[in-house]
Design a protein around this motif. Structure first.
Motif, PDB file in Angstrom:
ATOM      1  N   HIS A   1      16.959  -4.379   0.470  1.00 63.43           N
ATOM      2  CA  HIS A   1      16.918  -3.145   0.137  1.00 63.43           C
ATOM      3  C   HIS A   1      17.187  -2.913  -1.233  1.00 63.43           C
ATOM      4  CE1 HIS A   1      15.395  -1.482   3.949  1.00 63.43           C
ATOM      5  NE2 HIS A   1      16.408  -1.907   4.624  1.00 63.43           N
TER       6      HIS A   1
ATOM      7  N   ASP B   1       9.507   0.427   6.365  1.00 64.67           N
ATOM      8  CA  ASP B   1       8.777  -0.429   7.346  1.00 64.67           C
ATOM      9  C   ASP B   1       9.589  -1.659   7.309  1.00 64.67           C
ATOM     10  OD1 ASP B   1       6.816   1.406   8.432  1.00 64.67           O
ATOM     11  OD2 ASP B   1       5.604   0.599   6.655  1.00 64.67           O
ATOM     12  N   TYR B   2      10.822  -1.947   6.861  1.00 66.86           N
ATOM     13  CA  TYR B   2      11.478  -3.104   6.680  1.00 66.86           C
ATOM     14  C   TYR B   2      11.862  -3.863   7.765  1.00 66.86           C
ATOM     15  CZ  TYR B   2      15.539  -6.217   5.613  1.00 66.86           C
ATOM     16  OH  TYR B   2      16.211  -7.463   5.697  1.00 66.86           O
ATOM     17  N   ASP B   3      12.272  -3.379   8.972  1.00 68.42           N
ATOM     18  CA  ASP B   3      12.545  -4.026  10.177  1.00 68.42           C
ATOM     19  C   ASP B   3      11.454  -4.700  10.763  1.00 68.42           C
ATOM     20  OD1 ASP B   3      15.289  -3.581   9.876  1.00 68.42           O
ATOM     21  OD2 ASP B   3      15.155  -1.635  11.007  1.00 68.42           O
TER      22      ASP B   3
ATOM     23  N   ASP C   1       8.371  -5.226   9.481  1.00 67.53           N
ATOM     24  CA  ASP C   1       7.667  -6.009   8.581  1.00 67.53           C
ATOM     25  C   ASP C   1       8.319  -7.403   8.692  1.00 67.53           C
ATOM     26  OD1 ASP C   1       5.529  -4.177   7.678  1.00 67.53           O
ATOM     27  OD2 ASP C   1       6.680  -3.881   5.809  1.00 67.53           O
ATOM     28  N   ARG C   2       9.740  -7.497   8.750  1.00 68.71           N
ATOM     29  CA  ARG C   2      10.457  -8.476   8.783  1.00 68.71           C
ATOM     30  C   ARG C   2      10.145  -9.191  10.192  1.00 68.71           C
ATOM     31  NH1 ARG C   2      17.102  -8.959   7.957  1.00 68.71           N
ATOM     32  NH2 ARG C   2      17.036 -11.186   8.142  1.00 68.71           N
TER      33      ARG C   2
ATOM     34  N   ALA D   1      10.621  -5.446  -0.266  1.00 71.93           N
ATOM     35  CA  ALA D   1      11.744  -5.285   0.348  1.00 71.93           C
ATOM     36  C   ALA D   1      12.322  -6.443   1.497  1.00 71.93           C
ATOM     37  CB  ALA D   1      11.669  -3.798   1.116  1.00 71.93           C
ATOM     38  N   VAL D   2      11.304  -6.919   2.008  1.00 73.00           N
ATOM     39  CA  VAL D   2      11.704  -8.235   2.832  1.00 73.00           C
ATOM     40  C   VAL D   2      12.141  -9.144   2.184  1.00 73.00           C
ATOM     41  CG1 VAL D   2      10.826  -9.738   4.568  1.00 73.00           C
ATOM     42  CG2 VAL D   2      10.343  -7.377   4.847  1.00 73.00           C
TER      43      VAL D   2
ATOM     44  N   THR E   1       6.879  -8.361   2.543  1.00 73.54           N
ATOM     45  CA  THR E   1       7.032  -6.964   1.337  1.00 73.54           C
ATOM     46  C   THR E   1       8.238  -7.433   0.442  1.00 73.54           C
ATOM     47  OG1 THR E   1       8.357  -5.782   2.602  1.00 73.54           O
ATOM     48  CG2 THR E   1       5.824  -5.245   2.871  1.00 73.54           C
TER      49      THR E   1
ATOM     50  N   ASP F   1       7.605   0.713   1.167  1.00 77.75           N
ATOM     51  CA  ASP F   1       7.464  -0.209   1.996  1.00 77.75           C
ATOM     52  C   ASP F   1       9.145  -0.484   2.618  1.00 77.75           C
ATOM     53  OD1 ASP F   1       4.837  -1.068   1.789  1.00 77.75           O
ATOM     54  OD2 ASP F   1       5.155  -2.575   0.361  1.00 77.75           O
ATOM     55  N   GLU F   2       9.840   0.117   2.068  1.00 80.41           N
ATOM     56  CA  GLU F   2      11.141  -0.036   2.710  1.00 80.41           C
ATOM     57  C   GLU F   2      11.374   0.659   3.959  1.00 80.41           C
ATOM     58  OE1 GLU F   2      14.781   1.202   0.279  1.00 80.41           O
ATOM     59  OE2 GLU F   2      13.583   0.768  -1.474  1.00 80.41           O
TER      60      GLU F   2
END
Length: 284
Positions: free
Chosen positions: A205, A187-189, A191-192, A200-201, A198, A184-185
């Motif tokens: 990180h 798609d961090y940007d 997803d945020r 990561a969000v 997630t 899931d890291e």
């Protein structure tokens, strides 16, 4: 009723429906279902095939529903091979297939085996849009399905659960949850930006990666502990911890995409070593 978005005809329909079979995510539930049956020591092929087939339909449901929501509902994806009506038809077909397999398991084994199988479809169907917007559902849906696949495959053979089955299911839950956190890291940007929470969000990180590594450590210690403490888990199973641990040590230095690729393949190796240990018992 059009099924394929880009072409017409029977071949296009079959191709569009087949596009939702993603081997990377489809094979582990089927393999762990069969591993659960093998681990039970009472392997009956017809029941094993029925349970593995039920896992196929559950994961296929998740793939179709996820694609439908991401493209036709949220507009997140750029393209999708199935029309909206095609997605709904595929969901009905997969649901019927799952129901038939589960009913057959009920008749051949009993209601307990069927009830242990049912949650896998529920997880697959509700993954999007219900479960994938919060840290627990987004991260642990697939790993929980894998753990249930192992337990269901085991129970369907011997109509009971033992500490070794529950322990190994917990190991898979820990390890695959760690992999999903790292995955899931990537798609961090995005997803945020859509408020998709997630791990990561929520944690960021670095803390998310630390949590994933902690889960790997707990899972690998669990394998070693089970191989020492439980007679049903052969000592050679501890080699699986060495194999996955080596892959994880290499992967943790990489970016999320590379790390995920390595860790998924490491999970395949882990399962292969466990199957070999249970089947051949080289040190027993």
């Amino acid at each position: 009723m059009a099924v394929a978005r880009h072409e017409t005809g029977p071949l296009a329909t079959v191709s569009a429906l087949a596009s939702q079979v993603h081997p990377v995510f489809m094979l582990p539930p089927l393999a762990t279902s069969l591993f659960g049956g093998l681990l039970s020591g009472g392997f009956w092929p017809p029941v094993a095939a029925l349970h593995a087939s039920a896992m196929f339909f559950a994961v296929y449901t998740a793939h179709v529903k996820d694609g439908y929501v991401d493209f036709h509902v949220r507009g997140e994806d750029d393209d999708h091979p199935l029309t909206g009506s095609g997605c709904r038809m595929a969901l009905v077909g997969a649901g019927v297939g799952f129901a038939l397999c589960t009913a057959a398991i009920w008749l051949l084994v009993g209601p307990g085996a069927a009830l242990l199988t049912l949650p896998t479809w529920v997880i697959g169907y509700t993954h999007a849009p219900q479960l994938d917007m919060n840290p627990i559902g987004a991260t642990m849906g697939y790993p929980t399905g894998i753990a249930l696949s192992l337990l269901g495959g085991y129970y369907a053979q011997v109509t009971t659960l033992t500490p070794r089955a529950v322990g190994l299911a917990a190991v898979f839950l820990l390890l695959l949850t760690g992999i999903k956190i790292i995955d899931d890291e990537q798609d961090y940007d995005y997803d945020r930006s859509i408020q998709k929470r997630t791990v990561a969000v929520v944690l960021g990180h670095q803390d998310a990666r630390r949590l994933a590594l902690g889960l790997f450590g707990a899972g690998l210690l669990g394998i070693v502990g089970l191989s020492v403490a439980l007679p049903g888990v052969p000592p050679s199973a501890a080699a699986a911890a060495v194999v996955f641990g080596t892959v994880a040590a290499i992967a943790q230095r990489g970016d999320p995409e590379t790390a995920t690729m390595l860790l998924i393949r490491g999970s395949y190796l882990l399962l292969a070593v466990l199957v070999t240990a249970v089947w051949f018992r080289p040190l027993s």
